[in-house]
Design a protein around this motif. Structure first.
Motif, PDB file in Angstrom:
ATOM      1  N   GLN A  53       0.837  -1.188   0.000  1.00  0.00           N
ATOM      2  CA  GLN A  53       0.000   0.000   0.000  1.00  0.00           C
ATOM      3  C   GLN A  53       0.878   1.247   0.000  1.00  0.00           C
ATOM      4  OE1 GLN A  53      -3.442  -0.111   0.010  1.00  0.00           O
ATOM      5  NE2 GLN A  53      -3.168  -2.301  -0.266  1.00  0.00           N
ATOM      6  N   PRO A  54       0.447   2.323  -0.681  1.00  0.00           N
ATOM      7  CA  PRO A  54       1.224   3.560  -0.608  1.00  0.00           C
ATOM      8  C   PRO A  54       1.249   4.086   0.816  1.00  0.00           C
ATOM      9  CG  PRO A  54      -0.910   3.931  -1.660  1.00  0.00           C
ATOM     10  CD  PRO A  54      -0.762   2.459  -1.499  1.00  0.00           C
ATOM     11  N   SER A  97       0.817  -1.064 -11.329  1.00  0.00           N
ATOM     12  CA  SER A  97       2.013  -0.817 -10.537  1.00  0.00           C
ATOM     13  C   SER A  97       2.155  -1.897  -9.478  1.00  0.00           C
ATOM     14  CB  SER A  97       1.918   0.558  -9.867  1.00  0.00           C
ATOM     15  OG  SER A  97       2.913   0.726  -8.883  1.00  0.00           O
ATOM     16  N   GLY A  98       3.361  -2.055  -8.970  1.00  0.00           N
ATOM     17  CA  GLY A  98       3.583  -2.999  -7.896  1.00  0.00           C
ATOM     18  C   GLY A  98       3.068  -2.508  -6.557  1.00  0.00           C
ATOM     19  N   VAL A  99       2.610  -1.236  -6.498  1.00  0.00           N
ATOM     20  CA  VAL A  99       2.050  -0.673  -5.271  1.00  0.00           C
ATOM     21  C   VAL A  99       0.609  -0.284  -5.540  1.00  0.00           C
ATOM     22  CG1 VAL A  99       2.216   1.165  -3.549  1.00  0.00           C
ATOM     23  CG2 VAL A  99       4.297   0.195  -4.546  1.00  0.00           C
ATOM     24  N   GLN A 100      -0.312  -0.865  -4.807  1.00  0.00           N
ATOM     25  CA  GLN A 100      -1.732  -0.588  -5.014  1.00  0.00           C
ATOM     26  C   GLN A 100      -2.019   0.887  -4.772  1.00  0.00           C
ATOM     27  OE1 GLN A 100      -4.389  -2.722  -2.471  1.00  0.00           O
ATOM     28  NE2 GLN A 100      -6.189  -2.284  -3.695  1.00  0.00           N
ATOM     29  N   GLY A 101      -2.822   1.474  -5.665  1.00  0.00           N
ATOM     30  CA  GLY A 101      -3.202   2.869  -5.521  1.00  0.00           C
ATOM     31  C   GLY A 101      -2.374   3.811  -6.360  1.00  0.00           C
ATOM     32  N   LEU A 102      -1.232   3.347  -6.887  1.00  0.00           N
ATOM     33  CA  LEU A 102      -0.414   4.191  -7.745  1.00  0.00           C
ATOM     34  C   LEU A 102      -0.838   4.022  -9.199  1.00  0.00           C
ATOM     35  CD1 LEU A 102       3.178   3.879  -6.250  1.00  0.00           C
ATOM     36  CD2 LEU A 102       1.315   5.440  -5.638  1.00  0.00           C
ATOM     37  N   ALA A 103      -0.420   4.971 -10.026  1.00  0.00           N
ATOM     38  CA  ALA A 103      -0.781   4.950 -11.441  1.00  0.00           C
ATOM     39  C   ALA A 103      -0.231   3.690 -12.107  1.00  0.00           C
ATOM     40  CB  ALA A 103      -0.227   6.189 -12.139  1.00  0.00           C
ATOM     41  N   LEU A 117       2.255   5.608 -21.767  1.00  0.00           N
ATOM     42  CA  LEU A 117       2.747   5.751 -20.403  1.00  0.00           C
ATOM     43  C   LEU A 117       2.767   7.230 -20.039  1.00  0.00           C
ATOM     44  CD1 LEU A 117       5.933   6.914 -20.106  1.00  0.00           C
ATOM     45  CD2 LEU A 117       6.424   4.748 -21.197  1.00  0.00           C
ATOM     46  N   ASP A 118       2.573   7.497 -18.750  1.00  0.00           N
ATOM     47  CA  ASP A 118       2.637   8.849 -18.190  1.00  0.00           C
ATOM     48  C   ASP A 118       3.909   8.887 -17.365  1.00  0.00           C
ATOM     49  OD1 ASP A 118       2.252  11.300 -17.022  1.00  0.00           O
ATOM     50  OD2 ASP A 118       0.132  10.970 -16.558  1.00  0.00           O
ATOM     51  N   LEU A 119       5.008   9.300 -17.978  1.00  0.00           N
ATOM     52  CA  LEU A 119       6.325   9.091 -17.401  1.00  0.00           C
ATOM     53  C   LEU A 119       6.528   9.728 -16.023  1.00  0.00           C
ATOM     54  CD1 LEU A 119       9.624   8.712 -19.135  1.00  0.00           C
ATOM     55  CD2 LEU A 119       9.507  10.501 -17.404  1.00  0.00           C
ATOM     56  N   PRO A 120       6.119  10.983 -15.761  1.00  0.00           N
ATOM     57  CA  PRO A 120       6.365  11.548 -14.424  1.00  0.00           C
ATOM     58  C   PRO A 120       5.652  10.802 -13.300  1.00  0.00           C
ATOM     59  CG  PRO A 120       5.851  13.282 -16.013  1.00  0.00           C
ATOM     60  CD  PRO A 120       5.527  11.976 -16.668  1.00  0.00           C
ATOM     61  N   GLN A 121       4.642   9.999 -13.644  1.00  0.00           N
ATOM     62  CA  GLN A 121       3.901   9.260 -12.631  1.00  0.00           C
ATOM     63  C   GLN A 121       4.593   7.962 -12.213  1.00  0.00           C
ATOM     64  OE1 GLN A 121       0.878  10.094 -11.179  1.00  0.00           O
ATOM     65  NE2 GLN A 121       0.856  12.056 -12.220  1.00  0.00           N
ATOM     66  N   ILE A 122       5.604   7.539 -12.987  1.00  0.00           N
ATOM     67  CA  ILE A 122       6.210   6.213 -12.775  1.00  0.00           C
ATOM     68  C   ILE A 122       7.667   6.373 -12.345  1.00  0.00           C
ATOM     69  CG2 ILE A 122       6.581   3.942 -13.781  1.00  0.00           C
ATOM     70  CD1 ILE A 122       3.665   4.905 -13.761  1.00  0.00           C
ATOM     71  N   ALA A 123       8.053   5.693 -11.285  1.00  0.00           N
ATOM     72  CA  ALA A 123       9.420   5.786 -10.785  1.00  0.00           C
ATOM     73  C   ALA A 123      10.426   5.306 -11.830  1.00  0.00           C
ATOM     74  CB  ALA A 123       9.566   4.961  -9.505  1.00  0.00           C
ATOM     75  N   ARG A 124      11.573   5.924 -11.823  1.00  0.00           N
ATOM     76  CA  ARG A 124      12.619   5.604 -12.793  1.00  0.00           C
ATOM     77  C   ARG A 124      12.975   4.120 -12.767  1.00  0.00           C
ATOM     78  NH1 ARG A 124      17.752   9.591 -13.495  1.00  0.00           N
ATOM     79  NH2 ARG A 124      18.517   8.827 -15.506  1.00  0.00           N
ATOM     80  N   GLU A 125      13.045   3.547 -11.563  1.00  0.00           N
ATOM     81  CA  GLU A 125      13.459   2.146 -11.451  1.00  0.00           C
ATOM     82  C   GLU A 125      12.435   1.177 -12.035  1.00  0.00           C
ATOM     83  OE1 GLU A 125      12.190   3.654  -7.294  1.00  0.00           O
ATOM     84  OE2 GLU A 125      13.369   4.361  -9.007  1.00  0.00           O
ATOM     85  N   ASP A 126      11.227   1.641 -12.291  1.00  0.00           N
ATOM     86  CA  ASP A 126      10.215   0.776 -12.904  1.00  0.00           C
ATOM     87  C   ASP A 126      10.436   0.602 -14.403  1.00  0.00           C
ATOM     88  OD1 ASP A 126       8.884   0.215 -10.577  1.00  0.00           O
ATOM     89  OD2 ASP A 126       7.451   1.853 -10.781  1.00  0.00           O
TER      90      ASP A 126
END
Length: 344
Positions: free
Chosen positions: A68-69, A235-241, A270-279
């Motif tokens: 969870q976030p 995403s690997g975290v529920q609630g994130l884009a 893809l919406d790049l600013p919403q996704i962490a670089r490591e993803d």
């Protein structure tokens, strides 16, 4: 009947049969490709209800166990105008929640109030049953709707002052022109460093049915989105884009018989600013597009019909690396809470 007439009749019959066969072949050739039959029993079949009609595949997933976030304070001086609200004595969370305005927006910008917990002295979202020794109200300086303007700043002051009066507090505000200037500078930076990428996959030959697209995308981890004709790679975290989105014709997805709908293109984005670089969102976009193009006999294009080759994709990847670096230097790293709020 003469032998000539018999021969002509035979030739005519063969020609007619040939036309029928050709038309049938062309019809099958041009028909939208269908999903493979279910390899596992459907729920109705397992229960012995005798369902015989083929169904479009329904993709499901269980996200109950996803991380969870983290729930933490949202306001940040990097992207918010913040006003302090001092109180003479602690205020209950219930009273503070009751004092909040009915809408949590100022114009097109989010408005939030946080409290300084009496328990640990940390800022947190207002919660019932807690007590707070101070408050801070904030309005976001910019988002994809533009920068905070003078009218919105004035509305922020009015809402914050009303909250301060309700909790018997005293609000302190920054100078309007200075805050609006900060908002415009932040908005300019965001506009220069935003990136929403999309590839369009176009059928080379036969069109696809919605089920055919869903089945192939499902094999890569895509699941149905909230809207018809939309799938997401979560995403690997529920609630994130979602990391990636796939969209195709909504009308085809909602057709009475989707198997008859013919789709010749769909988009991966893809919406790049919403996704962490490591993803590695762009690499996953590129790999997904390549795999789907191979399996579904499609071209990968830029949406304007221009086929995207490896050289172009390599250049895009390099440009995105510079964008990631710029966001990091501004302390607005892609996928961070601040970046997700700013680029929304």
């Amino acid at each position: 009947m003469s032998s000539l007439q018999i021969s002509l009749a035979g030739i005519g019959g063969l020609t007619l049969v040939g036309v029928v066969i050709y038309n049938h072949w062309m019809s099958r050739k041009n028909a939208p490709r269908q999903a493979d039959p279910q390899t596992e029993p459907l729920p109705e079949q397992a229960l012995g209800l005798g369902v015989s009609e083929p169904l479009e595949p329904v993709l499901t997933d269980d996200f109950a166990n996803l991380p969870q976030p983290e729930r933490k304070a949202r306001l940040d001086g990097l992207i918010d105008v913040i006003a302090m609200v001092e109180v003479d004595q602690p205020v209950s969370g219930d009273a503070a929640l009751a004092a909040l305005p009915s809408t949590r927006r100022v114009g097109t910008k989010p408005f939030n109030v946080e409290g300084c917990s009496q328990l640990n002295g940390e800022w947190e979202p207002l919660l019932p049953g807690r007590r707070y020794t101070a408050f801070q109200a904030g309005v976001q300086m910019a988002n994809r709707m533009g920068a905070l303007n003078e009218i919105e700043f004035s509305e922020f002051v009015v809402k914050t002052q009303a909250f301060a009066d309700a909790v018997n507090g005293t609000a302190t505000f920054g100078e309007m022109l200075e805050q609006v200037a900060r908002a415009r500078e932040l908005d300019q930076f965001a506009s220069d460093h935003d990136a929403q990428l999309s590839f369009t996959l176009c059928a080379r030959a036969a069109a696809w049915s919605p089920g055919y697209i869903q089945q192939h995308a499902g094999r890569l981890g895509f699941v149905p989105g909230a809207m018809p004709g939309r799938m997401v790679l979560p995403s690997g975290v529920q609630g994130l884009a979602p990391v990636l989105s796939l969209t195709f014709d909504t009308h085809a997805a909602m057709a009475d018989d989707p198997t008859l709908s013919a789709i010749r293109e769909f988009s991966l984005s893809l919406d790049l600013p919403q996704i962490a670089r490591e993803d590695q969102a762009f690499e996953r976009l590129r790999q997904s597009a390549s795999r789907l193009a191979k399996d579904m006999d499609a071209w990968v294009t830029d949406g304007a019909g221009q086929v995207l080759g490896d050289e172009v994709l390599d250049q895009i990847a390099a440009d995105l690396g510079h964008l990631y670096d710029a966001l990091d230097q501004r302390e607005l790293s892609a996928g961070s809470l601040q970046a997700r709020r700013l680029f929304s």
